[in-house]
Design a protein around this motif. Structure first.
Motif, PDB file in Angstrom:
ATOM      1  N   PHE A 163       0.816  -1.217   0.000  1.00  0.00           N
ATOM      2  CA  PHE A 163       0.000   0.000   0.000  1.00  0.00           C
ATOM      3  C   PHE A 163       0.851   1.269   0.000  1.00  0.00           C
ATOM      4  O   PHE A 163       0.321   2.377  -0.060  1.00  0.00           O
ATOM      5  N   LEU A 164       2.185   1.111   0.062  1.00  0.00           N
ATOM      6  CA  LEU A 164       3.082   2.264  -0.034  1.00  0.00           C
ATOM      7  C   LEU A 164       3.795   2.325  -1.380  1.00  0.00           C
ATOM      8  O   LEU A 164       4.674   3.157  -1.585  1.00  0.00           O
ATOM      9  N   SER A 165       3.404   1.467  -2.309  1.00  0.00           N
ATOM     10  CA  SER A 165       4.065   1.409  -3.613  1.00  0.00           C
ATOM     11  C   SER A 165       3.713   2.628  -4.468  1.00  0.00           C
ATOM     12  O   SER A 165       2.538   2.982  -4.603  1.00  0.00           O
ATOM     13  N   PRO A 166       4.723   3.273  -5.076  1.00  0.00           N
ATOM     14  CA  PRO A 166       4.460   4.419  -5.966  1.00  0.00           C
ATOM     15  C   PRO A 166       3.570   4.053  -7.153  1.00  0.00           C
ATOM     16  O   PRO A 166       2.937   4.939  -7.746  1.00  0.00           O
ATOM     17  N   SER A 167       3.499   2.754  -7.494  1.00  0.00           N
ATOM     18  CA  SER A 167       2.672   2.328  -8.622  1.00  0.00           C
ATOM     19  C   SER A 167       1.186   2.598  -8.381  1.00  0.00           C
ATOM     20  O   SER A 167       0.397   2.664  -9.324  1.00  0.00           O
ATOM     21  N   LEU A 168       0.801   2.761  -7.120  1.00  0.00           N
ATOM     22  CA  LEU A 168      -0.592   3.075  -6.795  1.00  0.00           C
ATOM     23  C   LEU A 168      -0.927   4.532  -7.098  1.00  0.00           C
ATOM     24  O   LEU A 168      -2.102   4.900  -7.177  1.00  0.00           O
ATOM     25  N   GLY A 169       0.121   5.343  -7.239  1.00  0.00           N
ATOM     26  CA  GLY A 169      -0.075   6.785  -7.377  1.00  0.00           C
ATOM     27  C   GLY A 169       0.150   7.450  -6.028  1.00  0.00           C
ATOM     28  O   GLY A 169      -0.272   6.927  -4.991  1.00  0.00           O
ATOM     29  N   TYR A 170       0.829   8.570  -6.036  1.00  0.00           N
ATOM     30  CA  TYR A 170       1.182   9.205  -4.763  1.00  0.00           C
ATOM     31  C   TYR A 170      -0.036   9.766  -4.019  1.00  0.00           C
ATOM     32  O   TYR A 170       0.010   9.963  -2.802  1.00  0.00           O
ATOM     33  N   GLY A 171      -1.115   9.995  -4.730  1.00  0.00           N
ATOM     34  CA  GLY A 171      -2.337  10.420  -4.050  1.00  0.00           C
ATOM     35  C   GLY A 171      -2.872   9.333  -3.148  1.00  0.00           C
ATOM     36  O   GLY A 171      -3.241   9.584  -1.985  1.00  0.00           O
ATOM     37  N   VAL A 172      -2.908   8.106  -3.665  1.00  0.00           N
ATOM     38  CA  VAL A 172      -3.376   6.961  -2.876  1.00  0.00           C
ATOM     39  C   VAL A 172      -2.428   6.685  -1.716  1.00  0.00           C
ATOM     40  O   VAL A 172      -2.852   6.460  -0.579  1.00  0.00           O
ATOM     41  N   VAL A 173      -1.129   6.712  -2.016  1.00  0.00           N
ATOM     42  CA  VAL A 173      -0.129   6.478  -0.971  1.00  0.00           C
ATOM     43  C   VAL A 173      -0.256   7.534   0.127  1.00  0.00           C
ATOM     44  O   VAL A 173      -0.165   7.227   1.320  1.00  0.00           O
ATOM     45  N   ALA A 174      -0.489   8.791  -0.275  1.00  0.00           N
ATOM     46  CA  ALA A 174      -0.639   9.871   0.703  1.00  0.00           C
ATOM     47  C   ALA A 174      -1.841   9.626   1.616  1.00  0.00           C
ATOM     48  O   ALA A 174      -1.779   9.904   2.820  1.00  0.00           O
ATOM     49  N   LEU A 175      -2.918   9.097   1.052  1.00  0.00           N
ATOM     50  CA  LEU A 175      -4.101   8.793   1.867  1.00  0.00           C
ATOM     51  C   LEU A 175      -3.802   7.700   2.884  1.00  0.00           C
ATOM     52  O   LEU A 175      -4.234   7.781   4.042  1.00  0.00           O
ATOM     53  N   TYR A 176      -3.063   6.662   2.450  1.00  0.00           N
ATOM     54  CA  TYR A 176      -2.668   5.608   3.382  1.00  0.00           C
ATOM     55  C   TYR A 176      -1.783   6.177   4.494  1.00  0.00           C
ATOM     56  O   TYR A 176      -1.969   5.858   5.674  1.00  0.00           O
ATOM     57  N   CYS A 177      -0.835   7.026   4.121  1.00  0.00           N
ATOM     58  CA  CYS A 177       0.071   7.636   5.102  1.00  0.00           C
ATOM     59  C   CYS A 177      -0.721   8.489   6.095  1.00  0.00           C
ATOM     60  O   CYS A 177      -0.466   8.463   7.309  1.00  0.00           O
ATOM     61  N   LEU A 178      -1.682   9.254   5.572  1.00  0.00           N
ATOM     62  CA  LEU A 178      -2.517  10.085   6.438  1.00  0.00           C
ATOM     63  C   LEU A 178      -3.325   9.223   7.393  1.00  0.00           C
ATOM     64  O   LEU A 178      -3.449   9.532   8.582  1.00  0.00           O
TER      65      LEU A 178
END
Length: 202
Positions: A163-178
């Protein structure tokens, strides 16, 4: 009671060390092994944090110190981080291959230790009363870890969890991080609240 609590904490320290070493010895034999990758997992780091926090608490207890603030903050942070490990793994990663090849070690690090550390903080009174402002300290280490992981994901392509993979798009990764940051903050607030409860005297 003090002897029982300290004995259980010593068992946890030994269990964490044995589980990590067992997994490490197996991982070392694989072609893709890298120490930076193995020790880059939040699971490994949070369990090491627990072992260090409990070891420090044992030393403090041996010196007959009472509810030292630094020791209590260290244990509180360990509780927050290992609770995060347990929840994330058992909700987001249960059916995902995260390169864990020793099944009993996986159970110890993701299930047994998180449950016991949370219970240890909840049940036993040998902790200082923490303040709400201390929750900010709990966010420092995860923030640094996330920054390192994101930099590595953008450069060499390695991430510990899908769920931290850049392949998901940094928007998605940012949501997981948040989401993780919010969970850590809320867990920290809960841990601080528990520190003010009257529980079993140690």
């Amino acid at each position: 009671m003090r002897t029982l609590v300290n004995s259980l904490r010593l068992v946890v320290v030994i269990l964490v060390v044995v589980a990590i070493v067992a997994q490490w010895l197996v991982s070392m034999r694989t072609p893709q092994y890298s120490p930076f990758n193995f020790f880059g997992y939040f699971t490994i780091q949070s369990n090491v944090f627990v072992a260090v926090a409990f070891a420090v608490a044992l030393v403090s207890a041996a010196r007959r110190k009472r509810a030292d603030l630094v020791v209590s903050l260290l244990r509180a942070a360990a509780t927050v981080y290992i609770a995060t490990t347990g929840l994330v793994y058992n909700t987001l990663l249960t059916n995902v291959d995260v390169s864990t090849s020793v099944s009993w070690s996986n159970d110890v690090l993701h299930r047994v230790v998180p449950v016991w550390v949370v219970l240890d903080w909840l049940l036993f009174s040998d902790r200082a009363r923490l303040r709400l402002r201390h929750v900010w300290w709990f966010l420092v280490y995860p923030a640094v870890w996330l920054i390192v992981v994101l930099v590595r994901g953008a450069t060499d392509g390695w991430v510990p969890y899908p769920f931290l993979s850049p392949s998901l798009g940094y928007g998605v990764v940012a949501l997981y991080c948040l989401g993780i940051a919010v969970f850590i903050a809320l867990t920290g607030i809960l841990v601080i609240g528990i520190s003010r409860l009257r529980t079993l005297r140690v």
